[in-house]
Motif scaffolding. Structure first.
Motif, PDB file in Angstrom:
ATOM      1  N   MET A  87       0.841  -1.199   0.000  1.00  0.00           N
ATOM      2  CA  MET A  87       0.000   0.000   0.000  1.00  0.00           C
ATOM      3  C   MET A  87       0.876   1.250   0.000  1.00  0.00           C
ATOM      4  O   MET A  87       1.880   1.328   0.730  1.00  0.00           O
ATOM      5  CB  MET A  87      -0.902   0.015   1.235  1.00  0.00           C
ATOM      6  CG  MET A  87      -1.809  -1.195   1.374  1.00  0.00           C
ATOM      7  SD  MET A  87      -3.210  -1.152   0.254  1.00  0.00           S
ATOM      8  CE  MET A  87      -4.193   0.112   1.030  1.00  0.00           C
ATOM      9  N   HIS A  88       0.499   2.278  -0.802  1.00  0.00           N
ATOM     10  CA  HIS A  88       1.226   3.547  -0.886  1.00  0.00           C
ATOM     11  C   HIS A  88       0.232   4.680  -0.658  1.00  0.00           C
ATOM     12  O   HIS A  88      -0.863   4.668  -1.211  1.00  0.00           O
ATOM     13  CB  HIS A  88       1.881   3.714  -2.263  1.00  0.00           C
ATOM     14  CG  HIS A  88       2.722   2.536  -2.666  1.00  0.00           C
ATOM     15  ND1 HIS A  88       4.040   2.385  -2.293  1.00  0.00           N
ATOM     16  CD2 HIS A  88       2.408   1.435  -3.413  1.00  0.00           C
ATOM     17  CE1 HIS A  88       4.513   1.247  -2.796  1.00  0.00           C
ATOM     18  NE2 HIS A  88       3.540   0.646  -3.482  1.00  0.00           N
ATOM     19  N   TYR A  89       0.641   5.683   0.134  1.00  0.00           N
ATOM     20  CA  TYR A  89      -0.250   6.793   0.472  1.00  0.00           C
ATOM     21  C   TYR A  89       0.440   8.126   0.212  1.00  0.00           C
ATOM     22  O   TYR A  89       1.560   8.357   0.680  1.00  0.00           O
ATOM     23  CB  TYR A  89      -0.658   6.677   1.946  1.00  0.00           C
ATOM     24  CG  TYR A  89      -1.542   7.790   2.453  1.00  0.00           C
ATOM     25  CD1 TYR A  89      -2.540   8.355   1.649  1.00  0.00           C
ATOM     26  CD2 TYR A  89      -1.402   8.277   3.752  1.00  0.00           C
ATOM     27  CE1 TYR A  89      -3.354   9.369   2.128  1.00  0.00           C
ATOM     28  CE2 TYR A  89      -2.221   9.286   4.246  1.00  0.00           C
ATOM     29  CZ  TYR A  89      -3.191   9.829   3.421  1.00  0.00           C
ATOM     30  OH  TYR A  89      -4.002  10.835   3.894  1.00  0.00           O
ATOM     31  N   GLU A  90      -0.210   9.011  -0.566  1.00  0.00           N
ATOM     32  CA  GLU A  90       0.326  10.337  -0.882  1.00  0.00           C
ATOM     33  C   GLU A  90      -0.728  11.387  -0.545  1.00  0.00           C
ATOM     34  O   GLU A  90      -1.857  11.304  -1.046  1.00  0.00           O
ATOM     35  CB  GLU A  90       0.692  10.431  -2.373  1.00  0.00           C
ATOM     36  CG  GLU A  90       1.736   9.417  -2.820  1.00  0.00           C
ATOM     37  CD  GLU A  90       1.927   9.417  -4.330  1.00  0.00           C
ATOM     38  OE1 GLU A  90       1.416  10.348  -4.994  1.00  0.00           O
ATOM     39  OE2 GLU A  90       2.562   8.475  -4.852  1.00  0.00           O
ATOM     40  N   TYR A  91      -0.349  12.380   0.263  1.00  0.00           N
ATOM     41  CA  TYR A  91      -1.267  13.465   0.650  1.00  0.00           C
ATOM     42  C   TYR A  91      -0.667  14.792   0.193  1.00  0.00           C
ATOM     43  O   TYR A  91       0.491  15.110   0.509  1.00  0.00           O
ATOM     44  CB  TYR A  91      -1.484  13.473   2.163  1.00  0.00           C
ATOM     45  CG  TYR A  91      -2.623  14.353   2.611  1.00  0.00           C
ATOM     46  CD1 TYR A  91      -3.910  13.840   2.718  1.00  0.00           C
ATOM     47  CD2 TYR A  91      -2.422  15.695   2.923  1.00  0.00           C
ATOM     48  CE1 TYR A  91      -4.964  14.634   3.140  1.00  0.00           C
ATOM     49  CE2 TYR A  91      -3.466  16.504   3.332  1.00  0.00           C
ATOM     50  CZ  TYR A  91      -4.747  15.971   3.441  1.00  0.00           C
ATOM     51  OH  TYR A  91      -5.796  16.771   3.842  1.00  0.00           O
ATOM     52  N   ASP A  92      -1.422  15.567  -0.553  1.00  0.00           N
ATOM     53  CA  ASP A  92      -0.953  16.834  -1.130  1.00  0.00           C
ATOM     54  C   ASP A  92      -0.518  17.784  -0.002  1.00  0.00           C
ATOM     55  O   ASP A  92      -1.295  18.085   0.913  1.00  0.00           O
ATOM     56  CB  ASP A  92      -2.086  17.457  -1.953  1.00  0.00           C
ATOM     57  CG  ASP A  92      -1.596  18.609  -2.817  1.00  0.00           C
ATOM     58  OD1 ASP A  92      -0.519  19.166  -2.521  1.00  0.00           O
ATOM     59  OD2 ASP A  92      -2.313  18.958  -3.784  1.00  0.00           O
ATOM     60  N   LYS A  93       0.725  18.288  -0.094  1.00  0.00           N
ATOM     61  CA  LYS A  93       1.243  19.194   0.950  1.00  0.00           C
ATOM     62  C   LYS A  93       0.537  20.545   0.944  1.00  0.00           C
ATOM     63  O   LYS A  93       0.555  21.267   1.954  1.00  0.00           O
ATOM     64  CB  LYS A  93       2.743  19.390   0.759  1.00  0.00           C
ATOM     65  CG  LYS A  93       3.121  20.051  -0.577  1.00  0.00           C
ATOM     66  CD  LYS A  93       4.627  20.192  -0.707  1.00  0.00           C
ATOM     67  CE  LYS A  93       4.982  20.867  -2.044  1.00  0.00           C
ATOM     68  NZ  LYS A  93       6.443  21.028  -2.194  1.00  0.00           N
TER      69      LYS A  93
END
Length: 741
Positions: A463-469
């Motif tokens: 699983m990979h998680y990216e949250y916009d800064k």
């Protein structure tokens, strides 16, 4: 002297005012009397065959009803005018009058007279040979009469429906309808309807091959018609008897009744000829004018030599008359076209209204059906899941554990399926409401991913998680629905991916006035979806294929629920996929930014229920199902809690009056008084007792009923063990002093 005059003037003014007000009342009474007189006179004229005089009286009555603002009478009069217009061969005008009548009656909820209007509408369409439309109006009329509890009017509608089915050669349906019409017309002494129903039964029985019974019923109908001087039924019976005798090879009697029918038909036709329609009158007037024109031409020829000026003037006059005649004809045709178009629009509008009423009824029936089925499924599921958990906790044999786990899995799967169907039903019925609260979006997505990570590891998925800064973390929205959407979409990717990766991305699209448009992406490199299947992916019970359904399982409702929830959140969802290369689901929703801090709810459930002083704790279980009684009692006994069990609400009320209980577990659906009624009675003499609703009904639809009845909380069946223990622990903690804990 002047003072005396002053008093006289005042007296005259008061007297004249009183007189004028009295006159106003009298005028209204006079108008109502005239209205009744015109309607009564129209009825007499119609019975005598003076149709145009009857129509004139009804039009005068219509003017008076408009003056009085009597909408009910106005609608009734339009329907009566429609009957007359059809009688004098004006079907287009009749349909227009019926549209006006129906519009008025719907606006004032006059459903009784609206049913009569639908019946007349059906009769006209039947005579115009539009049988499908006629059946639709008859069905609507019958439904309205039933809703208004006007059984006596249903006999005529059944008779009219039977006539349509005779034309359609569906004699069995016609026979059933005629039998109902005969029963009702006898009950309410409706001789005209009874006579016609018996005669038409003769027709039907003849077609079904029962000539003897057909002859008997037709003769009975003829006798009733003669006793009551019902000419049309007498004429109809003559023709029916002729056909029956013809089929029985009794040609002499067949010929005699046929002659009677022809003679009576000629008499009826003569009466109708005396009441020509306006179009026929116009035709005779045109013929008369044509004759006058011919005579005028002859005179012109005779005097042709007298004066060239006279000749030119005459020619111009003839030309002018011809032009005016053509213009009149053109206007007449245009008016007819416009009238037919208007009638068609009114007809389609009424058909749409009827279709809407049917759709609403079907939707309501579907919702009630699902509610009933849900309760009936949840009750046995309580027994299945409860017994399974009990057996698993009672040291089963090693070879029994896999079977019990399979049974538990099946029960949980069935419960999930039922809940999905209920949620789809609530979304379609617009019963889902938003519950906004302040929450941390970044943490919320992390928690969902963490909760599903074990399932991902089972399929060897990273699983990979990216949250916009650039995207804030604190928003005010319905976080529960956002979690449900993410759980469904990420769970869907885990199901169809093996030995791969899943990426979850949260990005900012734009921001306006503190509202962020946020895009969520769930990408996987699983099996993918074909272009053909992508179009139907968000429909209920839809999956990629039958093979995929068999291999991966699932109800096919998850994506349909996702789409419905996103639309409730005022968002949109998209799909990009390629077979064998994976899928990406995008959804965009608006989120309102807030600077409030997230309030963390701290609940302390660390203390075990066994740490409490249970020696004086008494629980009352109110349940009519013996299996459910046993399960609930065993669960409580396992928790070292004592309980009494009763079968119904009456016994529960008596038990609470006799003994002191700490908690009551109250079932809702029971014989005698329901759990709701029993709780209301208990609350009249005990406001403090803790009462839980132990129910299989859907909570969202019934919450207001539980609150009004006085329940402290709700435990939904089949319940989870930890939820049951937590709610029971809280109730017992509140009932004990701090030193007792």
């Amino acid at each position: 002297m002047s003072q005396i005059k002053y008093y006289i003037v005042i007296f005259l003014v008061c007297f004249s005012t009183q007189l004028s007000s009295q006159n106003a009342v009298d005028d209204a009474d006079i108008l109502e009397l005239r209205l009744e007189n015109h309607i009564t006179q129209a009825s007499f004229d119609s019975e005598r065959g003076n149709y145009y005089s009857a129509k004139d009286n009804l039009e005068k009555a219509l003017e008076i009803s408009v003056k009085l603002g009597d909408k009910k009478s106005e609608g009734i009069i339009h329907t009566k005018i429609a009957r007359l217009q059809f009688t004098v061969d004006e079907p287009e005008n009749a349909l227009l009058s019926l549209s006006k009548s129906a519009e008025i009656q719907r606006s004032i909820d006059d459903y009784a007279n609206l049913a009569t209007t639908y019946n007349v509408w059906g009769i006209i369409n039947y005579n115009l040979k539009d049988y499908t439309t006629a059946l639709g109006y008859f069905n609507s009329a019958k439904t309205k009469f039933e809703e208004e509890d006007m059984e006596e009017y249903i006999s005529e509608v059944c008779l009219n429906e039977a006539k349509v089915y005779i034309k359609l050669e569906d004699y069995k349906t016609a026979k059933s309808l005629l039998e109902k019409s005969i029963i009702l017309s006898k009950k309410y002494k409706q001789n005209s309807i009874l006579s016609s129903a018996l005669i038409n039964s003769g027709k039907v029985l003849q077609e079904l091959g029962n000539n003897n019974l057909a002859l008997s019923m037709t003769k009975e109908g003829l006798d009733i018609a003669k006793d009551n001087n019902i000419i049309e039924s007498i004429n109809e019976s003559y023709l029916t008897l002729s056909d029956i005798y013809q089929k029985s090879s009794n040609y002499k009697l067949a010929n005699e009744f046929l002659k009677k029918h022809i003679r009576l038909s000629d008499s009826i036709l003569d009466i109708k000829r005396e009441n020509l329609s306006p179009e026929k009158r116009a035709q005779f007037i045109n013929e008369y004018k044509d004759a006058e024109n011919q005579q005028l031409k002859a005179q012109v020829k005779e005097k042709d030599q007298e004066s060239n000026l006279t000749k030119i003037t005459t020619i111009l006059s003839i030309a002018l008359i011809t032009i005016l005649s053509l213009l009149t004809l053109s206007l007449y045709k245009n008016n007819n076209i416009r009238l037919k178009t208007n009638n068609m629009l009114h007809k389609k509008n009424d058909e749409l209204v009827i279709a809407k009423e049917k759709a609403e009824l079907a939707s309501k029936t579907k919702a009630n059906f699902l509610s009933t089925v849900t309760h009936e499924l949840r009750t046995p599921l309580y027994a299945v899941t409860g017994l399974t958990n009990m057996l698993l906790d009672e040291n089963p044999k090693p070879d029994q554990i896999p079977h019990l786990k399979s049974l538990k899995f099946s029960g949980d799967y069935l419960l999930t399926f039922i809940n999905d169907i209920l949620q789809i039903n609530k979304i379609e019925a617009n019963k889902v409401e938003l519950d906004p609260e302040v929450f941390n979006l970044k943490s919320k997505v992390e928690n969902v991913i963490s909760a599903l990570n074990n399932s991902a590891l089972d399929n060897n998925i990273q699983m990979h998680y990216e949250y916009d800064k650039d995207l804030p973390t604190t928003f005010e929205a319905d976080q529960l629905k956002i979690s449900q959407i993410l759980i469904n979409l990420i769970g869907n990717s885990i199901k169809f991916t093996k030995d791969g990766d899943i990426w979850v991305r949260v990005n900012k699209i734009n921001e306006k006035n503190g509202v962020f448009n946020v895009r969520f992406e769930i990408e996987d490199n699983g099996i993918g979806i074909t272009k053909e299947k992508q179009e139907n992916m968000f429909e209920s019970f839809s999956q990629g294929s039958i093979q995929i359904n068999r291999k991966y399982g699932g109800t096919g409702l998850g994506l349909s629920i996702v789409k419905g929830l996103i639309e409730i959140l005022k968002g949109k969802i998209y799909l990009k996929s390629e077979l064998g290369k994976g899928s990406t689901f995008f959804f965009e929703i608006p989120l309102a930014y807030t600077e409030e801090t997230v309030k963390v709810k701290k609940e302390n459930f660390s203390k075990n229920i066994n740490e409490l002083d249970l020696s004086n704790i008494k629980i009352l279980v109110v349940e009519d199902n013996k299996i459910n009684q046993m399960i609930t009692k065993k669960i409580l006994n396992k928790m070292n809690l004592y309980c009494d069990v009763v079968d119904n609400g009456e016994e529960a009320v008596e038990k609470v009056k006799e003994e002191s209980y700490n908690v009551v577990l109250m079932d809702i659906h029971m014989p005698g008084i329901s759990g709701l009624e029993a709780t209301k009675i208990i609350r009249t003499f005990d406001k403090e007792l803790t009462i839980f609703a132990l129910t299989a009904v859907t909570l969202e639809d019934k919450m207001h009923e539980f609150d009004e009845a006085g329940f402290d909380d709700i435990i939904s069946k089949p319940f989870k063990q930890e939820d049951f223990e937590r709610k029971l622990f809280n109730a017992l903690v509140q009932n004990q002093s701090p030193t007792a804990i």
